[in-house]
Design a protein around this motif. Structure first.
Motif, PDB file in Angstrom:
ATOM      1  N   THR A 195       0.851  -1.182   0.000  1.00 57.33           N
ATOM      2  CA  THR A 195       0.000   0.000   0.000  1.00 57.33           C
ATOM      3  C   THR A 195       0.888   1.234   0.000  1.00 57.33           C
ATOM      4  O   THR A 195       1.682   1.435   0.921  1.00 57.33           O
ATOM      5  CB  THR A 195      -0.941   0.013   1.215  1.00 57.33           C
ATOM      6  N   LEU A 196       0.768   2.031  -1.058  1.00 52.82           N
ATOM      7  CA  LEU A 196       1.627   3.189  -1.248  1.00 52.82           C
ATOM      8  C   LEU A 196       0.839   4.487  -1.143  1.00 52.82           C
ATOM      9  O   LEU A 196      -0.241   4.617  -1.708  1.00 52.82           O
ATOM     10  CB  LEU A 196       2.259   3.153  -2.637  1.00 52.82           C
ATOM     11  N   THR A 197       1.410   5.431  -0.437  1.00 52.86           N
ATOM     12  CA  THR A 197       0.918   6.804  -0.491  1.00 52.86           C
ATOM     13  C   THR A 197       1.967   7.607  -1.253  1.00 52.86           C
ATOM     14  O   THR A 197       3.157   7.543  -0.934  1.00 52.86           O
ATOM     15  CB  THR A 197       0.722   7.386   0.913  1.00 52.86           C
ATOM     16  N   TYR A 198       1.522   8.316  -2.282  1.00 53.96           N
ATOM     17  CA  TYR A 198       2.475   9.025  -3.125  1.00 53.96           C
ATOM     18  C   TYR A 198       1.911  10.374  -3.541  1.00 53.96           C
ATOM     19  O   TYR A 198       0.712  10.659  -3.415  1.00 53.96           O
ATOM     20  CB  TYR A 198       2.811   8.203  -4.371  1.00 53.96           C
ATOM     21  N   CYS A 199       2.809  11.198  -4.068  1.00 54.24           N
ATOM     22  CA  CYS A 199       2.443  12.501  -4.620  1.00 54.24           C
ATOM     23  C   CYS A 199       3.016  12.584  -6.027  1.00 54.24           C
ATOM     24  O   CYS A 199       4.217  12.385  -6.217  1.00 54.24           O
ATOM     25  CB  CYS A 199       3.010  13.621  -3.752  1.00 54.24           C
ATOM     26  N   PRO A 200       2.170  12.826  -7.041  1.00 50.13           N
ATOM     27  CA  PRO A 200       2.685  12.918  -8.411  1.00 50.13           C
ATOM     28  C   PRO A 200       3.746  14.012  -8.538  1.00 50.13           C
ATOM     29  O   PRO A 200       3.718  15.022  -7.823  1.00 50.13           O
ATOM     30  CB  PRO A 200       1.436  13.266  -9.235  1.00 50.13           C
ATOM     31  N   HIS A 201       4.672  13.820  -9.443  1.00 46.78           N
ATOM     32  CA  HIS A 201       5.719  14.812  -9.655  1.00 46.78           C
ATOM     33  C   HIS A 201       5.105  16.167 -10.028  1.00 46.78           C
ATOM     34  O   HIS A 201       4.281  16.260 -10.936  1.00 46.78           O
ATOM     35  CB  HIS A 201       6.656  14.353 -10.781  1.00 46.78           C
ATOM     36  N   GLY A 202       5.497  17.189  -9.294  1.00 47.43           N
ATOM     37  CA  GLY A 202       4.983  18.521  -9.542  1.00 47.43           C
ATOM     38  C   GLY A 202       3.631  18.789  -8.929  1.00 47.43           C
ATOM     39  O   GLY A 202       3.106  19.905  -9.027  1.00 47.43           O
ATOM     40  N   GLY A 203       3.040  17.801  -8.277  1.00 43.61           N
ATOM     41  CA  GLY A 203       1.719  17.970  -7.676  1.00 43.61           C
ATOM     42  C   GLY A 203       1.793  18.176  -6.176  1.00 43.61           C
ATOM     43  O   GLY A 203       2.875  18.160  -5.574  1.00 43.61           O
ATOM     44  N   THR A 204       0.648  18.353  -5.564  1.00 48.00           N
ATOM     45  CA  THR A 204       0.575  18.543  -4.112  1.00 48.00           C
ATOM     46  C   THR A 204      -0.396  17.579  -3.450  1.00 48.00           C
ATOM     47  O   THR A 204      -0.327  17.370  -2.238  1.00 48.00           O
ATOM     48  CB  THR A 204       0.144  19.993  -3.782  1.00 48.00           C
ATOM     49  N   ASP A 205      -1.297  17.014  -4.221  1.00 50.34           N
ATOM     50  CA  ASP A 205      -2.285  16.099  -3.647  1.00 50.34           C
ATOM     51  C   ASP A 205      -1.709  14.692  -3.528  1.00 50.34           C
ATOM     52  O   ASP A 205      -1.066  14.190  -4.452  1.00 50.34           O
ATOM     53  CB  ASP A 205      -3.543  16.053  -4.526  1.00 50.34           C
ATOM     54  N   THR A 206      -1.936  14.063  -2.403  1.00 59.03           N
ATOM     55  CA  THR A 206      -1.450  12.703  -2.198  1.00 59.03           C
ATOM     56  C   THR A 206      -2.523  11.691  -2.595  1.00 59.03           C
ATOM     57  O   THR A 206      -3.724  11.970  -2.527  1.00 59.03           O
ATOM     58  CB  THR A 206      -1.063  12.471  -0.731  1.00 59.03           C
ATOM     59  N   GLN A 207      -2.084  10.537  -3.017  1.00 59.33           N
ATOM     60  CA  GLN A 207      -2.981   9.461  -3.401  1.00 59.33           C
ATOM     61  C   GLN A 207      -2.454   8.154  -2.806  1.00 59.33           C
ATOM     62  O   GLN A 207      -1.268   8.018  -2.528  1.00 59.33           O
ATOM     63  CB  GLN A 207      -3.061   9.345  -4.925  1.00 59.33           C
ATOM     64  N   THR A 208      -3.351   7.211  -2.642  1.00 58.32           N
ATOM     65  CA  THR A 208      -2.981   5.906  -2.089  1.00 58.32           C
ATOM     66  C   THR A 208      -3.473   4.798  -2.995  1.00 58.32           C
ATOM     67  O   THR A 208      -4.630   4.815  -3.449  1.00 58.32           O
ATOM     68  CB  THR A 208      -3.572   5.726  -0.673  1.00 58.32           C
ATOM     69  N   VAL A 209      -2.597   3.849  -3.300  1.00 59.25           N
ATOM     70  CA  VAL A 209      -2.964   2.691  -4.102  1.00 59.25           C
ATOM     71  C   VAL A 209      -2.407   1.445  -3.425  1.00 59.25           C
ATOM     72  O   VAL A 209      -1.479   1.520  -2.614  1.00 59.25           O
ATOM     73  CB  VAL A 209      -2.410   2.777  -5.540  1.00 59.25           C
ATOM     74  N   THR A 210      -2.975   0.301  -3.777  1.00 61.58           N
ATOM     75  CA  THR A 210      -2.486  -0.977  -3.269  1.00 61.58           C
ATOM     76  C   THR A 210      -2.030  -1.842  -4.425  1.00 61.58           C
ATOM     77  O   THR A 210      -2.772  -2.074  -5.379  1.00 61.58           O
ATOM     78  CB  THR A 210      -3.580  -1.710  -2.470  1.00 61.58           C
ATOM     79  N   ILE A 211      -0.797  -2.295  -4.350  1.00 57.72           N
ATOM     80  CA  ILE A 211      -0.209  -3.155  -5.367  1.00 57.72           C
ATOM     81  C   ILE A 211      -0.341  -4.595  -4.907  1.00 57.72           C
ATOM     82  O   ILE A 211       0.055  -4.943  -3.805  1.00 57.72           O
ATOM     83  CB  ILE A 211       1.283  -2.827  -5.572  1.00 57.72           C
ATOM     84  N   THR A 212      -0.918  -5.429  -5.742  1.00 63.58           N
ATOM     85  CA  THR A 212      -1.005  -6.864  -5.463  1.00 63.58           C
ATOM     86  C   THR A 212      -0.167  -7.607  -6.493  1.00 63.58           C
ATOM     87  O   THR A 212       0.377  -6.996  -7.423  1.00 63.58           O
ATOM     88  CB  THR A 212      -2.458  -7.356  -5.516  1.00 63.58           C
ATOM     89  N   ILE A 213      -0.102  -8.934  -6.370  1.00 60.06           N
ATOM     90  CA  ILE A 213       0.689  -9.703  -7.331  1.00 60.06           C
ATOM     91  C   ILE A 213       0.071  -9.669  -8.718  1.00 60.06           C
ATOM     92  O   ILE A 213       0.710 -10.014  -9.700  1.00 60.06           O
ATOM     93  CB  ILE A 213       0.848 -11.162  -6.868  1.00 60.06           C
ATOM     94  N   ASP A 214      -1.198  -9.241  -8.800  1.00 63.90           N
ATOM     95  CA  ASP A 214      -1.877  -9.161 -10.101  1.00 63.90           C
ATOM     96  C   ASP A 214      -1.756  -7.786 -10.735  1.00 63.90           C
ATOM     97  O   ASP A 214      -2.203  -7.578 -11.855  1.00 63.90           O
ATOM     98  CB  ASP A 214      -3.353  -9.501  -9.943  1.00 63.90           C
ATOM     99  N   GLY A 215      -1.167  -6.826 -10.009  1.00 66.79           N
ATOM    100  CA  GLY A 215      -1.045  -5.488 -10.556  1.00 66.79           C
ATOM    101  C   GLY A 215      -1.432  -4.441  -9.532  1.00 66.79           C
ATOM    102  O   GLY A 215      -1.330  -4.653  -8.335  1.00 66.79           O
ATOM    103  N   VAL A 216      -1.879  -3.315 -10.009  1.00 64.85           N
ATOM    104  CA  VAL A 216      -2.237  -2.206  -9.129  1.00 64.85           C
ATOM    105  C   VAL A 216      -3.744  -2.070  -9.086  1.00 64.85           C
ATOM    106  O   VAL A 216      -4.389  -1.955 -10.126  1.00 64.85           O
ATOM    107  CB  VAL A 216      -1.606  -0.890  -9.643  1.00 64.85           C
TER     108      VAL A 216
END
Length: 217
Positions: A195-216
């Protein structure tokens, strides 16, 4: 002396006979075995490492050894003990000091097919960036946390796997960039998802995604 020292350190983690027949880094290891091997480790340091006190005073080294003596009382696996030995090795602050796993344990790790972070990353200025374009995570996104571990606290945990002279963070950043997935596995074990929390390059809003063995997802 450096060649002798490297050979002694390389052989250290072969001392425990359990490891010659046990091929899994996550297998249990008894307190008695850890205590015996830790004493052997410290004696090797004292006798063979001419640079033991180049970056750390004797008081600092032996104080850290005392902390290690207490720490193994709370440990139960070979991986935990290996991480402690890496921490002690890194604390000494010498590029020439390395701790290797037995060959069969290394082969076992190489045969693992799941549980590793799947994307390349890059460490820049103490920050962690995705060095890949994933389905839902853009190239250059800054990773802020991974499976609940905030990056500012996560990176220092991984520093111990890549020794440098003194406390060279730029050198350690190179090592983590090259081997992040391996180091995360050694530090935290195999993972069923990320489970990743990230901020796109040049952005300010954070997002969270979960990566499984089948993908994102």
């Amino acid at each position: 002396m450096h060649q002798l020292w490297r050979a002694l350190v390389c052989s250290f983690l072969l001392l425990n006979p359990l490891l010659l027949s046990g091929q899994n880094i996550d297998w249990p290891l008894s307190y008695g075995d850890m205590q015996k091997d830790l004493e052997s480790f410290k004696e090797i340091r004292r006798q063979a490492n001419s640079g033991l006190h180049k970056y750390r005073s004797p008081a600092q080294i032996y104080s850290f050894y005392a902390v290690a003596d207490e720490a193994i009382k709370q440990m139960s696996t070979y991986r935990e003990f290996y991480n402690l030995i890496c921490l002690l090795t890194d604390f000494e602050g010498s590029l020439h000091n390395e701790t290797y796993l037995p060959d069969e344990v290394t082969r076992s790790l190489k045969e693992e097919t799941w549980g590793y972070f799947p994307y390349p990353v890059k460490v820049i200025g103490g920050r962690l960036y995705l060095n890949f374009t994933a389905d839902e995570i853009p190239l250059g996104a800054e990773l802020l946390s991974l499976n609940g571990y905030d990056v500012p606290a996560l990176l220092p945990v991984l520093y111990k796997y890549y020794t440098t002279d003194g406390y060279n963070l730029s050198g350690k950043a190179i090592g983590i960039t090259a081997s992040f997935s391996k180091y995360f596995r050694l530090a935290y074990g195999l993972q069923e998802k990320f489970t990743l929390t990230y901020c796109p390059h040049g952005g300010t809003d954070t997002q969270t995604v979960t990566i499984t063995i089948d993908g994102v997802n």
